[in-house]
Design a protein around this motif. Structure first.
Motif, PDB file in Angstrom:
ATOM      1  N   THR A 269       0.857  -1.186   0.000  1.00 43.79           N
ATOM      2  CA  THR A 269       0.000   0.000   0.000  1.00 43.79           C
ATOM      3  C   THR A 269       0.889   1.231   0.000  1.00 43.79           C
ATOM      4  OG1 THR A 269      -1.703  -1.201   1.209  1.00 43.79           O
ATOM      5  CG2 THR A 269      -1.852   1.190   1.237  1.00 43.79           C
ATOM      6  N   PHE A 270       0.583   2.164  -0.880  1.00 37.47           N
ATOM      7  CA  PHE A 270       1.380   3.368  -1.077  1.00 37.47           C
ATOM      8  C   PHE A 270       0.473   4.597  -1.084  1.00 37.47           C
ATOM      9  CE2 PHE A 270       3.342  -0.214  -3.164  1.00 37.47           C
ATOM     10  CZ  PHE A 270       4.680  -0.128  -2.820  1.00 37.47           C
ATOM     11  N   VAL A 271       1.002   5.722  -0.601  1.00 33.42           N
ATOM     12  CA  VAL A 271       0.260   6.985  -0.620  1.00 33.42           C
ATOM     13  C   VAL A 271       1.080   7.998  -1.403  1.00 33.42           C
ATOM     14  CG1 VAL A 271      -0.715   8.848   0.774  1.00 33.42           C
ATOM     15  CG2 VAL A 271      -0.793   6.500   1.619  1.00 33.42           C
ATOM     16  N   VAL A 272       0.432   8.674  -2.365  1.00 30.19           N
ATOM     17  CA  VAL A 272       1.126   9.666  -3.176  1.00 30.19           C
ATOM     18  C   VAL A 272       1.712  10.745  -2.266  1.00 30.19           C
ATOM     19  CG1 VAL A 272       0.851  11.480  -4.920  1.00 30.19           C
ATOM     20  CG2 VAL A 272      -0.263   9.263  -5.246  1.00 30.19           C
ATOM     21  N   GLU A 273       2.975  11.032  -2.509  1.00 29.72           N
ATOM     22  CA  GLU A 273       3.694  12.011  -1.709  1.00 29.72           C
ATOM     23  C   GLU A 273       3.996  13.272  -2.522  1.00 29.72           C
ATOM     24  OE1 GLU A 273       6.978  11.226   1.604  1.00 29.72           O
ATOM     25  OE2 GLU A 273       7.695  10.769  -0.414  1.00 29.72           O
ATOM     26  N   THR A 274       4.496  13.087  -3.750  1.00 31.89           N
ATOM     27  CA  THR A 274       4.808  14.226  -4.610  1.00 31.89           C
ATOM     28  C   THR A 274       4.433  13.910  -6.057  1.00 31.89           C
ATOM     29  OG1 THR A 274       7.085  13.479  -4.973  1.00 31.89           O
ATOM     30  CG2 THR A 274       6.733  15.044  -3.176  1.00 31.89           C
ATOM     31  N   ARG A 275       4.202  14.990  -6.827  1.00 34.59           N
ATOM     32  CA  ARG A 275       3.847  14.846  -8.252  1.00 34.59           C
ATOM     33  C   ARG A 275       4.545  15.941  -9.044  1.00 34.59           C
ATOM     34  NH1 ARG A 275      -2.463  14.401  -6.651  1.00 34.59           N
ATOM     35  NH2 ARG A 275      -1.931  16.357  -5.665  1.00 34.59           N
ATOM     36  N   ASN A 276       4.986  15.597 -10.239  1.00 37.98           N
ATOM     37  CA  ASN A 276       5.552  16.576 -11.170  1.00 37.98           C
ATOM     38  C   ASN A 276       4.625  16.720 -12.360  1.00 37.98           C
ATOM     39  OD1 ASN A 276       7.813  16.963  -9.627  1.00 37.98           O
ATOM     40  ND2 ASN A 276       9.200  15.842 -10.964  1.00 37.98           N
ATOM     41  N   ASN A 277       4.313  17.958 -12.741  1.00 37.44           N
ATOM     42  CA  ASN A 277       3.487  18.308 -13.899  1.00 37.44           C
ATOM     43  C   ASN A 277       2.034  17.882 -13.739  1.00 37.44           C
ATOM     44  OD1 ASN A 277       3.107  19.574 -16.414  1.00 37.44           O
ATOM     45  ND2 ASN A 277       3.199  17.598 -17.454  1.00 37.44           N
TER      46      ASN A 277
ATOM     47  N   VAL B   5      -5.819  16.133  -3.319  1.00 37.60           N
ATOM     48  CA  VAL B   5      -6.026  14.718  -3.020  1.00 37.60           C
ATOM     49  C   VAL B   5      -4.732  13.944  -3.282  1.00 37.60           C
ATOM     50  CG1 VAL B   5      -7.298  12.646  -3.704  1.00 37.60           C
ATOM     51  CG2 VAL B   5      -8.476  14.840  -3.552  1.00 37.60           C
ATOM     52  N   PHE B   6      -4.349  13.108  -2.323  1.00 33.20           N
ATOM     53  CA  PHE B   6      -3.176  12.263  -2.472  1.00 33.20           C
ATOM     54  C   PHE B   6      -3.639  10.810  -2.361  1.00 33.20           C
ATOM     55  CE2 PHE B   6      -1.666  16.393  -1.338  1.00 33.20           C
ATOM     56  CZ  PHE B   6      -0.579  16.560  -2.170  1.00 33.20           C
ATOM     57  N   PRO B   7      -3.970  10.200  -3.520  1.00 32.19           N
ATOM     58  CA  PRO B   7      -4.571   8.864  -3.534  1.00 32.19           C
ATOM     59  C   PRO B   7      -3.695   7.782  -2.899  1.00 32.19           C
ATOM     60  CG  PRO B   7      -4.575   9.849  -5.731  1.00 32.19           C
ATOM     61  CD  PRO B   7      -3.745  10.721  -4.855  1.00 32.19           C
ATOM     62  N   THR B   8      -4.376   6.752  -2.449  1.00 28.68           N
ATOM     63  CA  THR B   8      -3.726   5.550  -1.947  1.00 28.68           C
ATOM     64  C   THR B   8      -3.772   4.498  -3.050  1.00 28.68           C
ATOM     65  OG1 THR B   8      -4.374   6.015   0.327  1.00 28.68           O
ATOM     66  CG2 THR B   8      -3.843   3.724  -0.193  1.00 28.68           C
TER      67      THR B   8
ATOM     68  N   THR C 236       5.433   6.919 -13.871  1.00 28.73           N
ATOM     69  CA  THR C 236       5.495   7.925 -14.923  1.00 28.73           C
ATOM     70  C   THR C 236       4.386   7.584 -15.906  1.00 28.73           C
ATOM     71  OG1 THR C 236       7.870   8.144 -14.607  1.00 28.73           O
ATOM     72  CG2 THR C 236       6.961   9.017 -16.667  1.00 28.73           C
ATOM     73  N   ILE C 237       3.396   8.474 -15.985  1.00 27.65           N
ATOM     74  CA  ILE C 237       2.192   8.230 -16.772  1.00 27.65           C
ATOM     75  C   ILE C 237       2.199   9.168 -17.967  1.00 27.65           C
ATOM     76  CG2 ILE C 237      -0.339   8.251 -16.729  1.00 27.65           C
ATOM     77  CD1 ILE C 237       0.075   8.192 -13.546  1.00 27.65           C
TER      78      ILE C 237
ATOM     79  N   GLY D 174       0.318  12.102 -25.068  1.00 27.35           N
ATOM     80  CA  GLY D 174       1.479  12.971 -25.191  1.00 27.35           C
ATOM     81  C   GLY D 174       1.775  13.835 -23.975  1.00 27.35           C
ATOM     82  N   HIS D 175       1.005  13.729 -22.917  1.00 31.54           N
ATOM     83  CA  HIS D 175       1.214  14.512 -21.692  1.00 31.54           C
ATOM     84  C   HIS D 175       1.715  13.571 -20.598  1.00 31.54           C
ATOM     85  CE1 HIS D 175      -0.822  17.917 -23.534  1.00 31.54           C
ATOM     86  NE2 HIS D 175      -1.669  17.014 -24.024  1.00 31.54           N
ATOM     87  N   THR D 176       2.707  14.029 -19.818  1.00 33.77           N
ATOM     88  CA  THR D 176       3.338  13.157 -18.826  1.00 33.77           C
ATOM     89  C   THR D 176       3.232  13.722 -17.423  1.00 33.77           C
ATOM     90  OG1 THR D 176       4.888  12.344 -20.491  1.00 33.77           O
ATOM     91  CG2 THR D 176       5.509  12.021 -18.179  1.00 33.77           C
ATOM     92  N   LEU D 177       2.912  12.834 -16.496  1.00 34.51           N
ATOM     93  CA  LEU D 177       2.856  13.113 -15.056  1.00 34.51           C
ATOM     94  C   LEU D 177       3.732  12.082 -14.365  1.00 34.51           C
ATOM     95  CD1 LEU D 177       1.437  14.083 -12.323  1.00 34.51           C
ATOM     96  CD2 LEU D 177      -0.232  12.296 -12.778  1.00 34.51           C
ATOM     97  N   THR D 178       4.563  12.513 -13.426  1.00 33.14           N
ATOM     98  CA  THR D 178       5.344  11.578 -12.620  1.00 33.14           C
ATOM     99  C   THR D 178       4.932  11.788 -11.175  1.00 33.14           C
ATOM    100  OG1 THR D 178       7.195  11.705 -14.155  1.00 33.14           O
ATOM    101  CG2 THR D 178       7.663  10.815 -11.978  1.00 33.14           C
ATOM    102  N   ARG D 179       4.707  10.665 -10.483  1.00 34.52           N
ATOM    103  CA  ARG D 179       4.361  10.764  -9.061  1.00 34.52           C
ATOM    104  C   ARG D 179       5.141   9.723  -8.276  1.00 34.52           C
ATOM    105  NH1 ARG D 179      -1.828   9.028  -9.973  1.00 34.52           N
ATOM    106  NH2 ARG D 179      -1.467   6.872 -10.535  1.00 34.52           N
ATOM    107  N   TRP D 180       5.484  10.101  -7.035  1.00 34.34           N
ATOM    108  CA  TRP D 180       6.187   9.232  -6.117  1.00 34.34           C
ATOM    109  C   TRP D 180       5.282   8.977  -4.932  1.00 34.34           C
ATOM    110  CZ3 TRP D 180       8.372  12.981  -9.006  1.00 34.34           C
ATOM    111  CH2 TRP D 180       9.505  12.647  -9.761  1.00 34.34           C
ATOM    112  N   SER D 181       5.209   7.710  -4.518  1.00 35.23           N
ATOM    113  CA  SER D 181       4.361   7.324  -3.392  1.00 35.23           C
ATOM    114  C   SER D 181       5.207   6.609  -2.357  1.00 35.23           C
ATOM    115  CB  SER D 181       3.241   6.400  -3.869  1.00 35.23           C
ATOM    116  OG  SER D 181       2.442   7.049  -4.832  1.00 35.23           O
ATOM    117  N   LYS D 182       4.937   6.927  -1.085  1.00 37.95           N
ATOM    118  CA  LYS D 182       5.631   6.247   0.016  1.00 37.95           C
ATOM    119  C   LYS D 182       4.770   5.103   0.514  1.00 37.95           C
ATOM    120  CE  LYS D 182       3.743   9.363   3.461  1.00 37.95           C
ATOM    121  NZ  LYS D 182       3.985  10.317   4.510  1.00 37.95           N
ATOM    122  N   ARG D 183       5.418   4.120   1.110  1.00 36.23           N
ATOM    123  CA  ARG D 183       4.671   2.992   1.694  1.00 36.23           C
ATOM    124  C   ARG D 183       3.817   3.494   2.842  1.00 36.23           C
ATOM    125  NH1 ARG D 183       5.546  -2.062  -0.180  1.00 36.23           N
ATOM    126  NH2 ARG D 183       7.430  -2.324  -1.403  1.00 36.23           N
TER     127      ARG D 183
END
Length: 128
Positions: free
Chosen positions: A8-16, A37-40, A113-114, A118-127
């Motif tokens: 299980t991970f919770v979004v911590e940061t997002r780029n773009n 909102v920081f989804p799980t 990295t989604i 043609g549009h990109t979003l990167t997000r990092w999630s912590k446990r």
């Protein structure tokens, strides 16, 4: 290698985030709400099948797949797309028409990295 993604991970940061959401056609009023909102994300395995569940206040989505087999998944925008998910080295790569998600572990965090239309979003999630 795939077992590293289980948990299980919770979004911590997002780029773009804003640029991505606008680029894929999400209305401004929804972007304003979603920005807070920081989804799980829950990733589980049952035999050869994996399930990725995204839990958000307004909606929870669940996509089940087997590596190497075409399946239909629901995108961040709610569209359904056909994709194939494979392991490429240490990355789980999801590919479909105009859609690609690269998932990897980066410093103990889940990095996604989604790219959609043609549009990109990167997000990092912590446990969690």
């Amino acid at each position: 290698m795939v077992d590293a993604f289980l948990g299980t991970f919770v979004v911590e940061t997002r780029n773009n985030f804003d640029g991505f959401m606008k680029g894929v056609g999400v209305p401004d009023e929804y972007i304003e709400i979603a920005r807070k909102v920081f989804p799980t994300t829950e990733i589980t395995k049952d035999g050869d099948s994996f399930t990725v569940k995204r839990i958000r206040p307004q909606k929870t989505t669940s996509n089940t797949f087997k590596l190497g087999e075409e399946t239909e998944v629901e995108t961040i925008k709610g569209d359904k797309v056909k994709v194939t998910i494979n392991m490429v080295g240490s990355q789980m790569v999801t590919k479909g028409e105009n859609y690609c998600v690269t998932t990897e572990m980066d410093g103990g965090k889940l990095k996604e990295t989604i790219t959609l239309k043609g549009h990109t979003l990167t997000r990092w999630s912590k446990r969690a």
